[in-house]
Design a protein around this motif. Structure first.
Motif, mmCIF file in Angstrom:
data_model
loop_
_atom_site.group_PDB
_atom_site.id
_atom_site.type_symbol
_atom_site.label_atom_id
_atom_site.label_comp_id
_atom_site.label_asym_id
_atom_site.label_seq_id
_atom_site.Cartn_x
_atom_site.Cartn_y
_atom_site.Cartn_z
ATOM 1 N N GLY A 212 35.493 33.962 26.586
ATOM 2 C CA GLY A 212 34.700 35.443 26.898
ATOM 3 C C GLY A 212 34.659 35.814 28.216
ATOM 4 N N GLN A 213 35.217 35.670 28.844
ATOM 5 C CA GLN A 213 36.047 36.401 30.265
ATOM 6 C C GLN A 213 35.894 37.630 30.376
ATOM 7 O OE1 GLN A 213 37.849 32.603 32.588
ATOM 8 N NE2 GLN A 213 36.145 31.572 32.851
ATOM 9 N N CYS A 214 36.975 37.708 29.704
ATOM 10 C CA CYS A 214 38.200 39.105 29.658
ATOM 11 C C CYS A 214 37.835 40.280 29.115
ATOM 12 C CB CYS A 214 39.506 38.795 29.626
ATOM 13 S SG CYS A 214 39.908 38.855 28.056
ATOM 14 N N GLY A 215 37.032 39.489 27.399
ATOM 15 C CA GLY A 215 36.496 41.037 26.872
ATOM 16 C C GLY A 215 38.290 41.485 26.173
ATOM 17 N N ALA A 216 38.951 40.922 26.009
ATOM 18 C CA ALA A 216 40.488 41.721 24.794
ATOM 19 C C ALA A 216 39.700 41.583 22.933
ATOM 20 C CB ALA A 216 41.311 41.143 25.365
ATOM 21 N N CYS A 217 38.987 40.354 23.151
ATOM 22 C CA CYS A 217 38.819 39.834 21.639
ATOM 23 C C CYS A 217 36.924 40.948 21.136
ATOM 24 C CB CYS A 217 38.393 38.680 21.855
ATOM 25 S SG CYS A 217 36.709 37.974 22.755
ATOM 26 N N CYS B 135 36.042 35.693 20.011
ATOM 27 C CA CYS B 135 36.625 34.642 20.485
ATOM 28 C C CYS B 135 36.010 32.985 20.875
ATOM 29 C CB CYS B 135 37.542 34.737 21.699
ATOM 30 S SG CYS B 135 36.976 34.584 23.931
ATOM 31 N N ARG C 286 31.930 39.130 22.024
ATOM 32 C CA ARG C 286 33.334 38.199 21.633
ATOM 33 C C ARG C 286 33.901 37.245 21.333
ATOM 34 N NH1 ARG C 286 33.927 39.642 28.573
ATOM 35 N NH2 ARG C 286 33.385 41.216 28.037
ATOM 36 N N ARG D 21 42.283 40.866 20.299
ATOM 37 C CA ARG D 21 43.245 40.628 21.195
ATOM 38 C C ARG D 21 43.201 39.166 21.448
ATOM 39 N NH1 ARG D 21 45.832 45.222 20.644
ATOM 40 N NH2 ARG D 21 45.239 46.268 21.874
ATOM 41 N N PHE D 22 43.527 38.034 21.818
ATOM 42 C CA PHE D 22 43.042 37.158 22.520
ATOM 43 C C PHE D 22 43.746 37.016 23.758
ATOM 44 C CE2 PHE D 22 44.700 33.447 24.833
ATOM 45 C CZ PHE D 22 43.475 32.278 24.889
ATOM 46 N N GLY D 23 42.475 36.898 25.062
ATOM 47 C CA GLY D 23 42.668 37.092 25.981
ATOM 48 C C GLY D 23 42.331 36.115 27.088
ATOM 49 N N CYS D 24 41.034 35.115 26.549
ATOM 50 C CA CYS D 24 40.957 33.852 27.081
ATOM 51 C C CYS D 24 40.710 32.772 26.520
ATOM 52 C CB CYS D 24 40.399 34.017 28.390
ATOM 53 S SG CYS D 24 38.754 35.086 27.804
ATOM 54 N N GLY D 25 39.883 32.849 25.877
ATOM 55 C CA GLY D 25 39.530 32.423 23.999
ATOM 56 C C GLY D 25 38.597 32.294 25.197
#
Ligand code: FES
Ligand code: FES
Lengths: 171, 766
Positions: free
Chosen positions: A43-48, A60, A58, A37-41
């Motif tokens: 490379g900071q959050c890991g959602a992707c 994104c 990552r 999933r998109f979280g930040c685009g």
């Protein structure tokens, strides 16, 4: 636009997109794989997070043209309808609140356990550090990783972890 | 016209969880219009099928706290059906009655009752049917697990599915509004409830873990295109012009759409829209005046600003006189900055204008408000708009003002195609709704025996023009498009919610505004217990300061303040507060002594602190055990003990996780979170400039102690109070009090980032 053939969850799939397109959008929009999933685009959050050749990536910030090798997404973790031990541990511990970040948590935990099948508390904190959860489910994630480690070790012959051993992975 | 039953048939999702609802099928059915389900019809709430399964239609949303599971428990219990045979559909405006969606932690506290009543009514009707079918009076019937049988002769039986499956109840309910919905059946007593109090696993978790859940971010319909916004680079800037030629060459580019100062680009593909939004040349006119002071100067500004609103002080006795006569006076100023929701998943929605209707796929916690707001905003009849609620990222109040839903609806109508909008990280962190910043001045007076005899609280909140719930003239696109309320919303500031008995007490609150009132990224909204963490940081830190000045143990000092006549203790608020504070202290094995403790000699200083709070009948006490690194200033909460009383507990394991999550959410606010800005714009734009709690900060141990402090714990009507927000109140103060205990240094400004803590330690020669 250009054609790219990706190996995702064991299947080869060809897409026609701009080479600079981040892998995330190709997975989500062209291949209908919604685990990442998109979280930040950024490379900071890991959602992707997805796993490429055993390492977390990552998606994104990964241009599709630079992806080489086998991609595993959350959808590809379970085999023949059987949940991966990490997924089972996540359910047993009832980890998610909203669940939006949990793709990143689960995929990062998988890579961590593949590298280090029996991590200490400090190694879990360190290995998971850059994967953010804004519902702050960290405490239960740690419990689930420990539970998954136990489940996996118990289910493997001689406790040999699946996947590459520590030395085989460059991280 | 599509009925609810068509919806059920065509979507075919009833035997699976609502989160696995197949979007394509929902999208394919129902050409509209979409009238409201009638809350006075039993069929609007419950459907029972021939296969002995039931689906509950609930007008709330589940933000990941397991309320859907809890609703199934309470309704299955009243209906006498197995939990496993039930499912739940939530928050979708044309199929579930308007219970307002979520907010205020009232899901069980308020809405649980109509749900229980309609389920009890369905059971009553089914018993009547069973009586006719089996030919014996209702009094001779037994019902269990969805089967009605003759008492003493279980071979004479009929199932709910056989009685009603596939047919309508056609039973009219009464009640002035949704909350009051009722039939004639009585509720079960607490002792008769069997599923309530158990911990079935949340039904939404497996699909969230194996990747099959359908989220609002996943919604797709044929012909859909992608939009991204272009926000003003300086708050309050005016749009002069857009140079469309700067993006014309981007493959897939469709249009730039503007309205007032709102700008969006639309492309065929998502990555194209992202690129176009970055590349488009927009000419903005800088505002004449600075929109706000910088975050460094915020508190100075707030203290000197003329309030936009001051409430008449709440007073008992005479605090001023008592302070003047006190043996010891304690004074302190506390500061909490703006903090964002900063959801992990930025705002998003998909709007489909097909069939001359508008369908919005959204994670809006208040989906009904979004529907009404969009209808008004776009001037289309209400029954042509529906919102399909789907899972979404952490909301906690953010989606109560659902910017993306309005934007998607506007753009879809504008270009006549389905449009998906998602904000980028920098937009969400900078421009989402914020919890108001507070400055709070507190004074207290102790008598010669160390009793707190005077208490003065004076708070200022930067909460002018606080956002409402999806009102069409308050969301960001409306503000940017200059479609605004005539008057900014007044906003508010809150007072402490403790139950302490202090003979002379005065509490005053003021609201202050920043220069830019509209179109500002410092828009305040409801962030998980909107004022509680700020107010309780001050009030519960202050009680600790007073206890220290009196040389008293912090737990004993609080218990003494809670102990008073029971004659005026309505709702047993003080009695239940005492029970909770004691439960926390016992579980922690609290050693009775004043703070601070004698300082440890090494680099790691340890200490413990307590704070307590009350909200809408729910009581929480938290004890934090901290380690403070003298060298680096890093604070780690090693352990939390949380005692929690919310009356009747529906799902204890689910509740524990909600309590843990709320505590750690507020720990993140205590240690890391602050929205920073210069005099033009918010400079917190990503996870580096807006740090959050991480795995590394996680406590080693969290103990949640569930308390039933009712003086009559076995009462047959023990209420189910709310949970989820009360627990956010005490955390900041518990941590500050623990830091004081460890170091002797009092932190009165949130967040306790390493550098701030280190500077405070240095200043105190620790
Ligand atoms: S979305 Fe890729 S790291 Fe945040
Ligand atoms: S569970 Fe909500 S962001 Fe992690």
């Amino acid at each position: 636009m250009a054609n790219f053939t990706l190996r995702v969850n064991g299947r080869a799939q060809t897409v026609d997109v701009d080479p600079a397109t981040p892998l995330l959008y190709v997975l989500r929009n062209d291949l209908d794989l919604h685990g990442p999933r998109f979280g930040c685009g950024l490379g900071q959050c890991g959602a992707c997070t997805v796993i490429v050749n055993g390492n977390t990536v990552r998606s994104c910030v990964q241009p599709v043209s630079q992806v080489r090798g086998e991609i595993t997404t959350l959808e590809g973790l379970s085999a023949n309808g059987t949940l991966h031990p990490i997924q089972q541990a996540w359910i047993d511990e009832q980890v998610p609140q909203c669940g939006y970040c949990q793709n990143g948590q689960i995929m990062t935990a998988k890579a961590l356990l593949d590298r280090n099948p029996n991590p200490t508390d400090a190694q879990i904190r360190q290995g998971m550090a850059g994967t953010l959860c804004r519902c702050m489910t960290y405490y239960r994630i740690h419990a689930a990783i420990k539970r998954a480690a136990t489940l996996r070790l118990a289910s493997l012959p001689q406790g040999r972890p699946e996947g590459p051993s520590r030395d085989e992975v460059q991280s | 016209m599509t009925t609810r039953r068509d919806f059920i048939r065509t979507s075919g999702f009833l035997v699976v969880s609502a989160s696995a609802l197949p979007l394509e099928l929902v999208a394919a059915q129902a050409a509209g219009p979409y009238p409201d389900p009638d809350f006075r019809q039993l069929d609007s709430w419950i459907v029972i099928r021939q296969d002995d399964t039931a689906t509950f239609f609930v007008g709330k949303t589940d933000l990941g706290q397991g309320t859907g599971t809890a609703f199934r428990q309470i309704m299955a219990d009243e209906l006498d059906m197995p939990y496993e045979a039930t499912s739940c559909v939530m928050g979708t405006t044309d199929v579930t009655v308007d219970q307002g969606g979520s907010g205020g932690s009232d899901a069980l506290q308020t809405d649980g009752y109509p749900m229980r009543r309609v389920a009890a009514e369905a059971r009553r009707v089914l018993l009547d049917m069973g009586s006719q079918r089996l030919g014996v009076p209702v009094g001779q019937l037994t019902v269990s697990g969805g089967v009605v049988s003759v008492t003493g002769d279980p071979s004479k039986r009929v199932t709910y599915g056989e009685l009603i499956g596939g047919r309508r109840f056609n039973v009219t309910l009464t009640g002035a509004n949704t909350d009051a919905t009722t039939g004639v059946a009585k509720l079960k007593t607490t002792q008769e409830l069997k599923i309530v109090g158990q911990s079935p696993q949340r039904y939404d978790i497996p699909p969230k873990v194996d990747g099959t859940a359908k989220w609002a971010v996943d919604a797709k319909v044929p012909g859909m295109v992608h939009a991204r916004n272009v926000k003003p680079p300086i708050a309050g800037a005016k749009l002069v012009s857009v140079d469309e030629s700067s993006v014309k060459g981007i493959p897939g580019f469709l249009r730039v759409v503007t309205r007032g100062n709102y700008v969006a680009v639309i492309c065929e593909r998502e990555e194209q829209a992202i690129r176009a939004a970055r590349q488009v040349k927009v000419n903005w006119e800088k505002p004449a005046a600075a929109p706000f002071p910088s975050s460094e100067n915020l508190f100075t500004y707030m203290r000197s600003a003329t309030p936009t609103f001051s409430a008449p002080p709440v007073a008992t006795g005479n605090a001023e006189t008592a302070i003047a006569a006190a043996a010891k006076v304690v004074e302190a100023d506390y500061e909490v900055p703006f903090q964002g929701h900063v959801s992990l998943g930025p705002a998003h929605a998909l709007a489909d204008p097909s069939n001359d209707q508008l369908t919005i796929y959204s994670n809006d916690m208040k989906s009904y408000g979004l529907r009404n707001g969009v209808a008004e905003f776009l001037k289309i009849p209400r029954d042509r708009v529906r919102v399909i609620w789907l899972e979404g990222s952490q909301a906690y109040g953010r989606t109560a003002a659902d910017d993306a839903g309005f934007e998607a609806a506007f753009l879809a109508k504008e270009i006549g195609r389905p449009v998906r909008v998602q904000w980028m990280r920098n937009e969400e962190t900078a421009w989402d709704t914020k919890g108001p910043a507070y400055t709070i001045k507190m004074r207290g007076g102790l008598d010669a025996q160390g009793n707190l005899v005077a208490y003065d609280y004076d708070a200022r909140a930067a909460d002018h023009n606080h956002l409402g719930y999806n009102e069409f003239d308050t969301v960001l696109i409306a503000q940017l498009a200059n479609q605004r309320k005539a008057q900014p919303a007044r906003g508010g500031a809150a007072t402490p919610s403790d139950m302490y008995v202090v003979p002379n007490r005065r509490m005053a609150v003021h609201v202050v505004g920043l220069p830019l009132v509209w179109e500002t990224p410092l828009r305040t909204g409801n962030l998980r217990d909107p004022n509680g963490p700020q107010v309780t940081f001050a009030s519960e830190s202050f009680i600790d300061e007073v206890a220290a000045a009196a040389g008293a143990d912090p737990v004993q000092f609080r218990l003494k303040l809670l102990t008073a006549s029971t004659a005026d203790d309505s709702g047993f608020k003080r009695a239940r507060s005492i029970a909770v504070v004691k439960a926390a202290a016992d579980a922690f094995r609290w050693d009775t002594r004043p703070s601070p403790k004698k300082r440890d000699s090494g680099n790691i200083l340890t200490g413990r602190g307590i704070a307590y709070a009350y909200r809408n009948q729910t009581v929480v006490a938290q004890i934090a055990e901290v380690e403070v690194n003298r060298r680096t200033g890093r604070v780690w909460v090693k352990r939390f003990v949380i005692a929690h009383d919310c009356g009747l507990i529906v799902n204890p394991e689910g509740l524990k996780r909600v309590v843990e999550g709320g505590t750690l959410h507020t720990l993140s606010r205590a240690l890391h979170e602050e929205t920073r800005f210069d005099t033009e714009k918010v400079t917190s734009v990503d996870w580096t400039s807006y740090p959050t709690l991480t795995h590394a900060d996680t406590p080693e141990r969290i103990d949640v102690v569930l308390v039933n402090g009712d003086p009559n714990p076995n009462r047959p009507d023990l209420p189910h109070y709310g949970a989820g927000e009360t627990v956010c109140k005490p955390t900041m103060a518990a941590v500050a009090n623990a830091i004081f205990d460890a170091t002797g240094v009092r932190l009165r400004r949130v967040p306790f980032r390493d550098a701030r803590v280190l500077a405070a330690l240095k200043a105190a020669n620790v």
